[in-house]
Write an enzyme that holds these catalytic residues in place. Structure first.
Site, PDB file in Angstrom:
ATOM      1  N   THR B  43      -4.706   7.803   0.032  1.00  0.00           N
ATOM      2  CA  THR B  43      -4.058   7.144   1.368  1.00  0.00           C
ATOM      3  C   THR B  43      -3.158   6.127   0.887  1.00  0.00           C
ATOM      4  OG1 THR B  43      -6.097   7.842   2.595  1.00  0.00           O
ATOM      5  CG2 THR B  43      -4.765   6.195   3.468  1.00  0.00           C
ATOM      6  N   CYS B  49       8.248  -0.190   2.276  1.00  0.00           N
ATOM      7  CA  CYS B  49       8.125   0.504   1.008  1.00  0.00           C
ATOM      8  C   CYS B  49       8.148   1.936   1.022  1.00  0.00           C
ATOM      9  CB  CYS B  49       6.631   0.303   0.681  1.00  0.00           C
ATOM     10  SG  CYS B  49       6.179  -1.555   0.348  1.00  0.00           S
ATOM     11  N   HIS B  66       3.967   4.261  -4.954  1.00  0.00           N
ATOM     12  CA  HIS B  66       4.313   3.384  -3.865  1.00  0.00           C
ATOM     13  C   HIS B  66       5.061   2.242  -4.030  1.00  0.00           C
ATOM     14  CE1 HIS B  66       2.254   1.076  -0.289  1.00  0.00           C
ATOM     15  NE2 HIS B  66       3.495   0.474  -0.508  1.00  0.00           N
TER      16      HIS B  66
END
Lengths: 212, 171
Positions: B43, B49, B66
């Site tokens: 998650t 981003c 990420h």
């Protein structure tokens, strides 16, 4: 050369055609044409365009003769509404930093110090809301865990007030709080940054949210 | 592909994925990446981003990053906080686990421009993050089979490393 206006003075760096801004209280928009008011030495061109916002600490390149020159020059912008000297001022963007940690406040101020921003400080969520309503910031950097009112509570209060409902708000979280940042987005935050804050990331997000 | 467009592939689900007891969970913070041959439900929360998810249907190995900023310019520390480094690192780690680059499929999420006033701007941070990922994947000839990028809302993303499934919830 006489410094004709301390608010609009630049200094010519020795042995280089690179000019750096020595003193400047206003920002010249990107693409502004700038010309010398009274150059006393030869330039190949007496005007240049800024490649970016020109403010204290920034630099620009012009076509000029190389030489040992260290002078202060007055300048004016061609595209700017010219009033009387010293009155051409564009207010610097205002950033409100809300954090109960004195260290974090100092770090954030240090990271933003080189940018042409006015920084306003608040030390808890309640003070943050009050300062936001009082000072109309262009951007708010908000810690999450604070006394009196948490960052999320302050965020909701700011979003529910017409005066601050559209101000970009960046939540500054710890890693544990980042996992609940979904709550922050649901409450209306625009971005989040995880501590320890990285200056490159902070500046990139601030500039992006301010439209720089 | 338009940065603000939305295209869901058949591997993107519109409802939350079911959690099985054999699938471990992980939360991915900005600047991190996770690559595993084990089954993970990863998650992460995205604003401007971008997360790039790579999955190898042959080995059933997947990974996700990420990143916050488009590319490392020499200022600061080179880390997976930057897109060009984060995607390369993802590829390298997948290769170390035995994945072949020509088998990889990509999905990309995030890159929101959360302020209405700047939605039309071409060089918003989110847009730059999307562009660097697109360019990188194109240069590596990795097909982008699904994406949900741009727009003005943050996203919650859950990615399954074992089957490449992604679930996105607008925030």
């Amino acid at each position: 050369m006489e410094n004709r206006d301390e608010h609009e003075a630049i200094e010519l760096v020795e042995k280089s055609p690179k000019l750096s801004v020595h003193s400047c209280t206003e920002m010249f928009p990107k693409g502004s044409k700038i010309r010398w008011i009274a150059p006393k030495f030869s330039f190949l061109s007496n005007s240049f365009a800024t490649g970016n916002h020109l403010a204290r600490g920034s630099s620009a390149w012009v076509l000029c003769a190389r030489g040992r020159l260290s002078v202060h020059l007055a300048l004016q912008t061609r595209n700017y509404p010219q009033k009387t000297k010293g009155e051409i001022k564009m207010a610097a963007r205002k950033i409100l930093i809300v954090d109960d940690s004195e260290t974090m406040l100092q770090v954030a101020q240090m990271m933003l110090a080189k940018e042409p921003y006015d920084l306003v400080i608040a030390r808890d969520g309640a003070e943050g809301v009050a300062r936001a309503l009082e000072t109309n910031p262009d951007l708010i950097l908000m810690d999450v865990m604070m006394p009196k009112m948490t960052g999320f509570e302050a965020l909701r209060a700011l979003r529910s007030n017409d005066k601050t409902s559209a101000v970009p708000i960046v939540m500054i979280t710890t890693k544990a709080e980042a996992e609940s940042i979904e709550t922050g987005y649901a409450s209306g935050c625009n971005e989040y940054i995880v501590k320890p804050v990285d200056s490159v990331e902070l500046l990139a997000k601030v500039r992006s949210l301010l439209g720089d | 592909m338009s940065p603000s467009g939305k295209t869901y592939s058949d591997r993107m689900q519109s409802s939350p994925p079911s959690q099985t007891s054999e699938r471990a969970t992980a939360y991915l913070h900005p600047g991190q990446l996770l690559v595993s041959a084990d089954s993970y439900a990863v998650t992460t929360i995205l604003g401007s981003c971008v997360a790039v998810c790579l999955w190898d249907p042959v080995t059933k190995i997947g990974g996700i990053n990420h990143f916050l900023l488009p590319s490392f310019s020499g200022e600061g520390i080179a880390s997976p906080r930057f897109g060009n480094i984060a995607i390369k690192e993802l590829l390298d780690q997948l290769a170390q686990l035995g994945s072949q680059k020509h088998n990889l499929l990509a999905k990309m999420f995030g890159g929101a421009c959360v302020l209405e006033a700047f939605r039309q701007r071409q060089h918003h941070l989110g847009t730059k993050n999307i562009e660097i990922a697109q360019e990188f994947l194109k240069s590596e000839s990795i097909p982008l089979v699904g994406h949900d990028v741009g727009g003005q809302r943050g996203r919650k993303l859950i990615f399954h490393t074992d089957d490449g499934t992604a679930w996105v919830k607008p925030l």
